[in-house]
Scaffold this motif. Sequence first.
Motif, PDB file in Angstrom:
ATOM      1  N   PRO A  76      -9.519  15.816   2.662  1.00  0.00           N
ATOM      2  CA  PRO A  76      -8.241  15.165   2.848  1.00  0.00           C
ATOM      3  C   PRO A  76      -8.058  13.887   3.268  1.00  0.00           C
ATOM      4  O   PRO A  76      -7.186  13.240   2.893  1.00  0.00           O
ATOM      5  CB  PRO A  76      -7.412  16.278   3.448  1.00  0.00           C
ATOM      6  N   LYS A  79     -10.082   8.163   1.324  1.00  0.00           N
ATOM      7  CA  LYS A  79      -9.110   7.496   1.004  1.00  0.00           C
ATOM      8  C   LYS A  79      -9.184   7.535  -0.529  1.00  0.00           C
ATOM      9  O   LYS A  79      -7.923   7.829  -1.099  1.00  0.00           O
ATOM     10  CB  LYS A  79      -9.544   5.823   0.909  1.00  0.00           C
ATOM     11  N   GLN A  82      -6.685  10.763  -1.124  1.00  0.00           N
ATOM     12  CA  GLN A  82      -5.275  10.402  -1.036  1.00  0.00           C
ATOM     13  C   GLN A  82      -4.777   9.510  -2.023  1.00  0.00           C
ATOM     14  O   GLN A  82      -3.842   9.904  -2.238  1.00  0.00           O
ATOM     15  CB  GLN A  82      -5.148   9.897   0.620  1.00  0.00           C
ATOM     16  N   ASN A  86      -1.798  10.787  -4.030  1.00  0.00           N
ATOM     17  CA  ASN A  86      -0.325  10.077  -4.189  1.00  0.00           C
ATOM     18  C   ASN A  86      -0.137   9.787  -5.572  1.00  0.00           C
ATOM     19  O   ASN A  86       0.946   9.773  -6.100  1.00  0.00           O
ATOM     20  CB  ASN A  86      -0.623   8.944  -3.391  1.00  0.00           C
TER      21      ASN A  86
END
Length: 95
Positions: A76, A79, A82, A86
């Motif tokens: 998690p 980068k 993420q 997102n």
Amino acid sequence: MKTSTAALAVLFVSVLCYQVSSSPAAVNVSGRCCVQFSTKAFPSSRVVMYEHTGSHCSQPAVIFTTVAGRMVCGKPGDKWVQDIVNHQKDKAGSG
């Protein structure tokens, strides 16, 4: 007779161990856990869905399901993980 029973028991345990170790994620009643993590980013367009592992897992992870049906585990904090999460959230919010 005892020898053949013992041999059968060893064979059964061997098959059971092979099935568990060959699976990419350990599965229990609380959900999937990751034991290996990808370090390579891939296009978010290849992701169909994602899920976070539960608190029962020894290491937190995000499990991505690709269009090919593969499951890929990511950490998690990475980068690339993420970014994909997102992007998926944005995609879900706009549709």
